[in-house]
Design a protein around this motif. Structure first.
Motif, PDB file in Angstrom:
ATOM      1  N   GLU A 112      43.974  34.045  44.293  1.00  0.00           N
ATOM      2  CA  GLU A 112      44.093  34.971  45.413  1.00  0.00           C
ATOM      3  C   GLU A 112      42.701  35.211  45.988  1.00  0.00           C
ATOM      4  O   GLU A 112      41.708  35.187  45.258  1.00  0.00           O
ATOM      5  N   ARG A 113      42.648  35.449  47.285  1.00  0.00           N
ATOM      6  CA  ARG A 113      41.350  35.636  47.934  1.00  0.00           C
ATOM      7  C   ARG A 113      41.323  36.902  48.771  1.00  0.00           C
ATOM      8  O   ARG A 113      42.292  37.216  49.465  1.00  0.00           O
ATOM      9  N   SER A 114      40.216  37.620  48.691  1.00  0.00           N
ATOM     10  CA  SER A 114      39.947  38.743  49.572  1.00  0.00           C
ATOM     11  C   SER A 114      38.487  38.623  50.003  1.00  0.00           C
ATOM     12  O   SER A 114      37.573  38.917  49.233  1.00  0.00           O
ATOM     13  N   GLY A 115      38.276  38.125  51.219  1.00  0.00           N
ATOM     14  CA  GLY A 115      36.913  37.876  51.667  1.00  0.00           C
ATOM     15  C   GLY A 115      36.269  36.800  50.810  1.00  0.00           C
ATOM     16  O   GLY A 115      36.824  35.715  50.618  1.00  0.00           O
ATOM     17  N   ASN A 116      35.105  37.105  50.242  1.00  0.00           N
ATOM     18  CA  ASN A 116      34.406  36.157  49.380  1.00  0.00           C
ATOM     19  C   ASN A 116      34.764  36.333  47.917  1.00  0.00           C
ATOM     20  O   ASN A 116      34.136  35.705  47.054  1.00  0.00           O
TER      21      ASN A 116
END
Length: 248
Positions: free
Chosen positions: A236-240
């Motif tokens: 999962e990704r949130s920004g960097n």
């Protein structure tokens, strides 16, 4: 892309390289701190009780002090081969061959309490010094490294994407805003999650192997996540910030 690894407490003995040549290591801007730490560790080894306290080890681990006593004379090997343990077992760089091995060795770097920052093929001896070690009468490792290490890391990140897999204590030696940070969490059948502790290292090692050996050259966190997903990892990704989700 640079994949920045933590070191390990455990290290292979021996080596077939000549004794340490500090001037031959990557990132020569770190040379003054490296030289000071090398001198201090060799001198400290003469006082075993003090060395045990500083390094956080017991008398049963006095072999680690012997390693430090011989830092300038013992044989060397490539840093990526020197470090052992869960993360490095999962990375298993020795099983790579050909172009994949060459890519991995060019992309992998290691944060170190003794050397600050190393490229994979920098030749180093076995040693004992952790990010949390406190040498007698000296500032903390973070206080000593940050002023010189952070500018080096910033220049590195200005040229290449950095995926930072270091643990908290090693990340504190040189902060790197803008890097792709990675955490690992375990998801239970009911959907609740918990931070993975020991096996965190194995999953980070697996990710490091995927990134270091891939033909792809990701330019941002989204591309890193996509590459990991193609390798079968749930990310999962949130920004960097990336989170690797594994079964509990």
């Amino acid at each position: 892309m640079i994949v920045l690894l933590p070191p390990s407490e455990t290290k292979r003995d021996g080596g077939d390289g000549p004794p340490l040549a500090p001037s031959a290591l990557s990132f020569p801007e770190l040379g003054d701190v490296r030289a000071a730490l090398l001198d201090e560790l060799v001198a400290l080894a003469a006082d075993r009780p003090a060395a045990r306290r500083a390094l956080g080890i017991s008398a049963a681990q006095d072999g680690e002090i012997d390693r430090n006593a011989a830092l300038t004379s013992s044989p060397t090997m490539a840093a990526i081969d020197r470090y052992t343990g869960v993360l490095y077992d999962a990375l298993d760089v020795g099983s790579l061959s050909g172009a994949a091995a060459a890519r991995a060795r060019s992309r992998l770097a290691v944060g170190s309490a003794l050397f600050g920052l190393l490229r994979a093929d920098d030749a180093i001896p076995a040693y004992r010094l952790s990010a949390g070690s406190k040498l007698p009468g000296r500032p903390t490792m973070a206080a000593r490294w940050r002023p010189v290490l952070e500018p080096v890391l910033a220049r590195l990140a200005a040229d290449e994407l950095v995926v930072d897999l270091r643990s908290g204590s090693y990340a504190a030696l040189g902060r790197l805003p803008g890097a792709v940070d990675v955490d690992v969490v375990a998801e239970r059948p009911d959907g609740t999650r918990a931070v993975v502790s020991h096996f965190n290292k194995a999953h980070k090692g697996r990710l490091a192997r995927v990134l270091a050996s891939s033909r792809s050259e990701p330019s941002d966190a989204a591309a890193v996540a996509a590459l990991a997903r193609r390798a079968g990892m749930r990310v999962e990704r949130s920004g960097n910030a990336l989170v690797v989700v594994v079964p509990a």
